[in-house]
Write an enzyme that holds these catalytic residues in place. Structure first.
Site, short mmCIF file in Angstrom:
data_model
loop_
_atom_site.label_atom_id
_atom_site.label_comp_id
_atom_site.label_asym_id
_atom_site.label_seq_id
_atom_site.Cartn_x
_atom_site.Cartn_y
_atom_site.Cartn_z
N TYR B 137 41.55 40.09 42.72
CA TYR B 137 42.06 41.08 41.78
C TYR B 137 42.02 42.46 42.42
O TYR B 137 40.96 43.06 42.54
CB TYR B 137 41.20 41.08 40.51
CG TYR B 137 41.24 39.80 39.72
CD1 TYR B 137 42.37 38.99 39.72
CD2 TYR B 137 40.17 39.40 38.95
CE1 TYR B 137 42.42 37.82 38.99
CE2 TYR B 137 40.20 38.23 38.20
CZ TYR B 137 41.34 37.44 38.23
OH TYR B 137 41.37 36.27 37.49
N LYS B 168 43.38 32.63 42.88
CA LYS B 168 43.75 32.86 41.48
C LYS B 168 44.24 34.29 41.41
O LYS B 168 43.48 35.23 41.68
CB LYS B 168 42.53 32.65 40.59
CG LYS B 168 42.77 32.87 39.11
CD LYS B 168 41.59 32.37 38.26
CE LYS B 168 41.73 32.73 36.80
NZ LYS B 168 40.75 33.72 36.32
#
Lengths: 257, 257, 257, 257, 257
Positions: B137, B168
């Site tokens: 992220y 992810k």
């Protein structure tokens, strides 16, 4: 099963305020003496006693289950709070501890250090057969109100996810909102943190009753017992609520002469 | 082969939001309970479940492949984001995990700590036979827009180079630009991050369809399933898209009564 | 029992001022020489001598119990005080030490580093059969007055809780308030820190008498002995007070020709 | 002897730009694929290939000597540059590496962390039989111009003294000043860093020729090869200069149809 | 006994200026070559040579006692100085070193890191049979004048207490004040730091004579020898003063044709 429960409930006598707040703030001639506290713990039928390692080494007599607080700090430093490990899990076990306690200042700029260190301690504790209790106190510039229901529930949940067997959290002020914190803790046991001496016995017992009604497993209490003029009466009153499911009024009856 | 794929695709139920966002922000009376989530995961035929170690220790029943998130942080601290290791790879394996997950806040002033810690964890995971998944992220003062196509592709690529078996990452907003992120991830599998509850089912399924069409191996989803009124219907709709290659329209048919 | 007590009392000759303050501030041609100090220690019947490891390695002759100070800093750096470990416990033992000493700057922004490091050192010391003494000096921006009774008592208590066998603390200025510090230290022995050279012998002996009357186990003294023109007379006077329970007046008689 | 030299010279194909700069900045549909790069490396007769561990794990086929870059950072964070270890030397060896590469941002406020980490890695590498290459890039607020001759020579010398078997440094702009950098590197081999795509083939080949004439052992090049329309022609041209001692004009002849 | 003394005195040729100051600042075409320096060291009858590990690995021929400087920094970073370990004691020993050298920037905000690291290195060195030399340079915002007599004496004393077998310190400017520094170092040997090239031979030799007369065991010199037009003459002159107790005038006679 936590090693300091009786009939699924527990009442722990906390005594690390000397390091956390300083003796002059919390103690008097009697309460400054760990032997006095141990005596209360035994006569007051507490299910466990919480010491820093130095007090445990020099005073612990093996009569009650011992929880060693393995980190700590003084109230002196300003800035974002952080408390680092003072006692190893191995040493805690050697001193007779059945559980270790660790404070995480959730929301502190140093939160990651404490989550990380607790994670390691929790693993070691479980490998050595000790329970791991997390004192979770949201604190620091990012935390406006550390007893707001959302923040207390956050503390409880963080303890569950980080692997605590039990969490020690502050009371939210009412039973309904504390229930959400208990629910957020899931299978981690919730112990209400006693906090500073309440203005009246009724006020304090009402908090405890609210916590127990909300599903808490018990109480970790210090000053509201050993700063009390009649600590064994207070202990008896607390037992009424915690173990016997009595009302505040019934518990107050324990103070009758 | 990742241990949580079925026919080369996967759908993981993520449930670490209690630590990351706080229970009051994301959970209700039902979803606060890990048992409820496990039930959805099993009935919804998810290919894996993602827990922090505390939830795994107390709730995991071994029925689905387990991914343990080994770092984490709360949403409370301000400043440059950092999440440190909470669970060792060894402990994750002992809890039954088939993979470990680790968040790297790319672009944070503490990025180097997380790249370094993930590097070590990845090695340990591979030595113990676990897969290593990187939640990547981009975040911090240096990151203006964390779903810009270039930044999402950068996240995917950083995951590949750092040794992640799967990354992810957030959806970029359209399938064409997400394809570049998937291509940048190379032989590392791409899982779209479900993110907060979408305004409509169609909106969410369109994102998922876009990601799958772009080459993603699947989805790691939490709130869009367990905040849903009919989570198993949503799970069925997602399976249509992910495993059966169906259209959004066809998937929406799963909600029909 | 501490290894440097005689009849339950002790008087330690401290000699780490070269590192802490610089030789030009505290030493003259005689006192700069560790051999001169050792000679005073032996002839003055001190119960122990305190050295940094370098001085111990090159000068210690095994005649007196040795305490090695295992951390230290110079007076040069500004900012929040911190002193890190310089000598391992293992090395201290190999040099013949019976105890290790460690300074904790309570209230410093780096307090947690020192509490943590002392905790580890205390465990190692006990495992190797050495005593652990904590020099506890409240210092830093958060500390307004490091001899205020509350702050000295806080230092004493922090030492007890952190596991010190003995604490070295500053005198509060009067015996009554120092008694509270001694009481706060509980089963940890209290040694008064000698501090800079007092204006008169009577002034210094009055402090020592006040500390002993308050329950202190003794004194760790440097400059008030080896900066003295007649160090052995001062040593004799101190022994009168510490071991023989004499008055200041009686002790001053030791200076008579 | 370095394991990636041929007749005492080397040409390494560098491919860690995905992590360092992001894929969208440097790659296109072809160059984003490590297999494309490996193909160029083999057909272009490179003497070694440089990957981060993740790319090595998933793509390396053992045909060329492998250098694993064991630290790295993204271009996102502001502030003083620092890159920490991502891959252990042991893991690099297990992946088939013959050498490890490590970037030191000389002059950064974090310089000491990287000099220290490289020192440890260099020792491990030599113990395991791998070469240690230092990418030495002066960078940070204290560095005004990272291609100034003095600063490039400083980089080269720091690499030699820190124990690098080879240093990868930027070109100074002319052969005479680069000769001083090569001389400063002493017995450490010097590899010119290819840098971003040059405006013309002639411009780039002139740099390489200047470096080789100055005594460099070769070139570590990425974008000037795999961003080139005809990468194998560029590789052939580079080989003419590096291995055959040809002029820029002669090398440019390799592009003739 | 230090392994690099002859008749109780020593003269060490220091050659880590490439890392500390950069080659362009201190070296010319000849002095940039470690082989040239080794030749001077041998022909000039130095009692030891000081290298960083990289130079030792590639050039050291075993003819003279070797001191490996195990930490270092460049002159580029601004801010409080810190130099961390680059070479392990074990590696230094494997390279043939008889002693390790370590710089402590006394008074730096990072002083504690260096005192701590030196403490560990000193222990390892003694366990492996190597001497530990401390380069003690007061530096940083808190240090106004690093050659003031008090500060040089402080450096010498800090080295003794921290366990150095020898300290390398700057000259104070006159023999009388340097004598206090030597006395403060006690049983730790004192080596005067040669520093930058002095304006005249007489000026430099007068400094050395002053240091020797003050009790120094010798000199660690670099630029005043190998930047000299006639380095062997300078070496001979230095030997006259250090080993033969000659006057500056007599030593200057060595330059006669």
């Amino acid at each position: 099963m936590l090693p300091f429960l009786r009939m699924g409930k527990g009442i722990l006598l906390a005594y690390d305020q000397g390091l956390e707040h300083g003796p002059s703030k919390d103690f008097n001639e009697k309460s400054v003496d760990p032997a006095y506290i141990l005596d209360i713990a035994e006569k007051g039928k507490f299910t466990g006693i919480i010491f820093q390692k130095g007090v445990a080494e020099k005073y612990y007599d093996g009569k009650l289950p011992l929880v060693i607080k393995v980190n700590g700090k003084t109230s002196l430093p300003k800035g974002e709070p952080v408390a680092s490990q003072i006692c190893s899990v191995k040493q805690a076990k050697a001193l007779g501890a059945k559980a270790v306690g660790y404070t995480i200042y959730l929301g502190s700029a140093h939160e990651n250090l404490m989550l990380c260190e607790f994670g390691r301690i929790q693993q070691e504790a479980h490998e050595l057969g000790l329970a791991a209790i997390a004192w979770i106190y949201p604190r620091g510039e990012a935390v406006a109100n550390d007893t707001a229901p959302e923040i207390v529930a956050y503390a409880a949940r963080a303890g569950l996810e980080a692997g605590a067997d039990a969490v020690k959290i502050k009371y939210t002020g009412d039973s309904d909102s504390f229930r959400w914190a208990v629910r957020s803790a899931g299978a981690a046991r919730v112990f209400m943190s006693g906090g500073p001496k309440a203005p009246t016995d009724e006020a304090f017992l009402t908090q405890v009753k609210g916590a127990i009604d909300a599903g808490a497993s018990g109480l970790a209490v210090g000053r509201n017992v050993w700063q009390h003029e009649r600590p064994l009466k207070m202990a008896a009153a607390l037992r009424e609520i915690i173990f016997n499911g009595q009302s505040v009024e019934a518990a107050l009856g324990k103070f009758a002469p």
